[in-house]
Design an enzyme around this catalytic site. Structure first.
Site, PDB file in Angstrom:
ATOM      1  N   ASP A   8      50.453 -24.876  31.727  1.00 55.11           N
ATOM      2  CA  ASP A   8      49.630 -25.774  32.542  1.00 55.11           C
ATOM      3  C   ASP A   8      48.320 -25.094  32.930  1.00 55.11           C
ATOM      4  O   ASP A   8      48.251 -23.867  33.032  1.00 55.11           O
ATOM      5  CB  ASP A   8      50.432 -26.174  33.794  1.00 55.11           C
ATOM      6  N   ASN A  34      45.031 -26.027  31.567  1.00 55.13           N
ATOM      7  CA  ASN A  34      43.916 -26.087  30.601  1.00 55.13           C
ATOM      8  C   ASN A  34      42.689 -26.787  31.204  1.00 55.13           C
ATOM      9  O   ASN A  34      41.558 -26.344  31.018  1.00 55.13           O
ATOM     10  CB  ASN A  34      44.320 -26.880  29.349  1.00 55.13           C
ATOM     11  N   GLY A  35      42.951 -27.891  31.910  1.00 57.78           N
ATOM     12  CA  GLY A  35      41.859 -28.683  32.490  1.00 57.78           C
ATOM     13  C   GLY A  35      41.096 -27.886  33.536  1.00 57.78           C
ATOM     14  O   GLY A  35      39.858 -27.850  33.550  1.00 57.78           O
ATOM     15  N   ASN A  79      52.285 -37.702  29.979  1.00 55.68           N
ATOM     16  CA  ASN A  79      50.917 -37.398  29.514  1.00 55.68           C
ATOM     17  C   ASN A  79      50.317 -38.531  28.674  1.00 55.68           C
ATOM     18  O   ASN A  79      49.106 -38.604  28.502  1.00 55.68           O
ATOM     19  CB  ASN A  79      50.875 -36.083  28.720  1.00 55.68           C
ATOM     20  N   TRP A  80      51.184 -39.442  28.182  1.00 57.53           N
ATOM     21  CA  TRP A  80      50.645 -40.607  27.449  1.00 57.53           C
ATOM     22  C   TRP A  80      49.772 -41.472  28.359  1.00 57.53           C
ATOM     23  O   TRP A  80      48.965 -42.263  27.891  1.00 57.53           O
ATOM     24  CB  TRP A  80      51.782 -41.476  26.883  1.00 57.53           C
ATOM     25  N   ARG A 113      55.953 -21.203  34.772  1.00 57.90           N
ATOM     26  CA  ARG A 113      54.920 -22.245  34.835  1.00 57.90           C
ATOM     27  C   ARG A 113      53.624 -21.589  35.246  1.00 57.90           C
ATOM     28  O   ARG A 113      53.568 -20.890  36.263  1.00 57.90           O
ATOM     29  CB  ARG A 113      55.270 -23.359  35.811  1.00 57.90           C
ATOM     30  N   LEU A 144      58.675 -29.090  38.245  1.00 55.96           N
ATOM     31  CA  LEU A 144      59.187 -29.110  36.870  1.00 55.96           C
ATOM     32  C   LEU A 144      58.532 -30.168  36.003  1.00 55.96           C
ATOM     33  O   LEU A 144      58.597 -30.092  34.776  1.00 55.96           O
ATOM     34  CB  LEU A 144      60.710 -29.307  36.870  1.00 55.96           C
TER      35      LEU A 144
HETATM   36  C1  IPE Z   1      53.295 -30.793  32.543  1.00 54.23           C
HETATM   37  O1  IPE Z   1      52.016 -30.596  33.024  1.00 54.23           O
HETATM   38  C2  IPE Z   1      53.260 -31.094  31.091  1.00 54.23           C
HETATM   39  C3  IPE Z   1      52.751 -30.030  30.223  1.00 54.23           C
HETATM   40  C4  IPE Z   1      52.366 -28.845  30.586  1.00 54.23           C
HETATM   41  C5  IPE Z   1      52.721 -30.384  28.848  1.00 54.23           C
HETATM   42  P1  IPE Z   1      51.174 -31.737  33.740  1.00 54.23           P
HETATM   43  O2  IPE Z   1      49.909 -31.123  34.157  1.00 54.23           O
HETATM   44  O3  IPE Z   1      51.096 -32.928  32.870  1.00 54.23           O
HETATM   45  O4  IPE Z   1      52.114 -32.101  34.976  1.00 54.23           O
HETATM   46  P2  IPE Z   1      51.731 -32.661  36.399  1.00 54.23           P
HETATM   47  O5  IPE Z   1      51.000 -33.945  36.167  1.00 54.23           O
HETATM   48  O6  IPE Z   1      50.877 -31.628  37.052  1.00 54.23           O
HETATM   49  O7  IPE Z   1      53.044 -32.828  37.102  1.00 54.23           O
HETATM   50  C1  IPE Z   2      48.259 -28.604  30.363  1.00 56.95           C
HETATM   51  O1  IPE Z   2      47.020 -28.550  30.966  1.00 56.95           O
HETATM   52  C2  IPE Z   2      48.201 -29.217  28.993  1.00 56.95           C
HETATM   53  C3  IPE Z   2      48.728 -30.583  28.902  1.00 56.95           C
HETATM   54  C4  IPE Z   2      49.401 -31.198  29.829  1.00 56.95           C
HETATM   55  C5  IPE Z   2      48.497 -31.283  27.645  1.00 56.95           C
HETATM   56  P1  IPE Z   2      46.474 -29.713  31.879  1.00 56.95           P
HETATM   57  O2  IPE Z   2      45.674 -30.654  31.047  1.00 56.95           O
HETATM   58  O3  IPE Z   2      47.577 -30.356  32.642  1.00 56.95           O
HETATM   59  O4  IPE Z   2      45.515 -28.930  32.852  1.00 56.95           O
HETATM   60  P2  IPE Z   2      45.267 -29.188  34.398  1.00 56.95           P
HETATM   61  O5  IPE Z   2      46.604 -29.252  35.067  1.00 56.95           O
HETATM   62  O6  IPE Z   2      44.529 -30.477  34.507  1.00 56.95           O
HETATM   63  O7  IPE Z   2      44.455 -28.019  34.836  1.00 56.95           O
HETATM   64 MG    MG Z   3      48.386 -30.033  34.490  1.00 55.78          MG
END
Ligand code: IPE
Ligand code: IPE
Ligand code: MG
Length: 233
Positions: A13, A15-16, A61-62, A181, A188
């Site tokens: 988690d 990346n964004g 994530n979809w 994580r 989770l």
């Molecule tokens: C969980 O992360 C899914 C993955 C890392 C692939 P998210 O960033 O999507 O989860 P939430 O929205 O913070 O719970």
């Molecule tokens: C995890 O990074 C990757 C995926 C869920 C695909 P995020 O995209 O959730 O990154 P943040 O949580 O927004 O930083």
């Molecule tokens: Mg995330």
């Protein structure tokens, strides 16, 4: 103490937020994150991990903006075609868990090909959770049990943990010993709810694109100081 270490699971988690910190578009964060996967998979194998499960894309994530989902899918295509080749060449078996039918046909085909090509690889197993949601996985197993009971191939008295596990995507894979994580979130997010019952949890503030094999080695060292319990007295 010498805790068994067979299976490591990671929620990748942040990346964004990594991208935001560097004033870059979110997709650059995803790209950077994808690069780290190969490095960590190789490092885990070197550190003696037999099974590595990575949460790459959840059923939830979809619901992200279509633009981001599209970018993630095109990154995934590239990844399946190119980056995973390096792991394939390292004798690593590659498996996917999740709701495949939600992915496009060309991606499903690439996944099946990769699984087939690596089915006899034995040095380590990389399990990638794609379009994965634990509640859906559990509901699928419950439905399968109901169906078998209805058809008379399974009696209710014989429904136990083993039968249930045999109907999960993760059948034949031991439960994780460690869950990591990244990015500071402590939840989770619908990952391996059944399988993590006695797993040791580690949370780090590091965003996934900054996660290194040194940090991984450090967590594995800390794990050795934990007193493990498995629900027994
Ligand atoms: C969980 O992360 C899914 C993955 C890392 C692939 P998210 O960033 O999507 O989860 P939430 O929205 O913070 O719970
Ligand atoms: C995890 O990074 C990757 C995926 C869920 C695909 P995020 O995209 O959730 O990154 P943040 O949580 O927004 O930083
Ligand atoms: Mg995330």
């Amino acid at each position: 103490m010498n805790n068994a270490l067979e299976h490591l699971a990671i929620i990748m988690d942040g990346n964004g937020r990594w991208a935001l910190k560097h004033r870059l578009p979110r997709n650059v964060g995803h790209k950077k994150g994808a690069e780290v996967v190969v490095e960590i998979a190789k490092a885990a194998k070197e550190l003696g991990v037999k099974y590595l499960t990575l949460y790459a894309f959840s059923t939830e994530n979809w619901k992200r903006p279509q633009e981001e989902v599209d970018a993630l899918m095109s990154l995934l295509r590239q990844y399946l075609d190119r980056d995973l080749k390096e792991l394939e060449d390292n004798d690593i078996r590659i498996l996917f868990i999740g709701e495949r039918s939600m992915l496009s046909n060309d991606i499903q085909n690439k996944m099946a090909e990769l699984e087939k090509r690596t089915e006899n690889h034995r040095s380590a197993t990389l399990q990638i959770a794609l379009s994965y949601g634990s509640r859906l996985e559990i509901i699928r197993a419950a439905k399968q049990i109901a169906k078998n009971v209805q058809e008379g191939t399974l009696s209710i008295e014989n429904v136990d943990e083993k039968t249930f596990e045999s109907m999960l995507y993760t059948k034949n894979i031991p439960d994780p010993d460690i869950l990591i994580r990244t990015s500071g979130e402590k939840r989770l997010s619908n990952f391996l709810l059944w399988q993590l019952a006695y797993t040791e949890f580690f949370f780090t503030d590091t965003f996934w694109p900054d996660f290194t094999k040194e940090e991984l080695a450090d967590i594995l060292k800390q794990y050795q100081t934990r007193e493990r319990r498995y629900g027994k007295i």
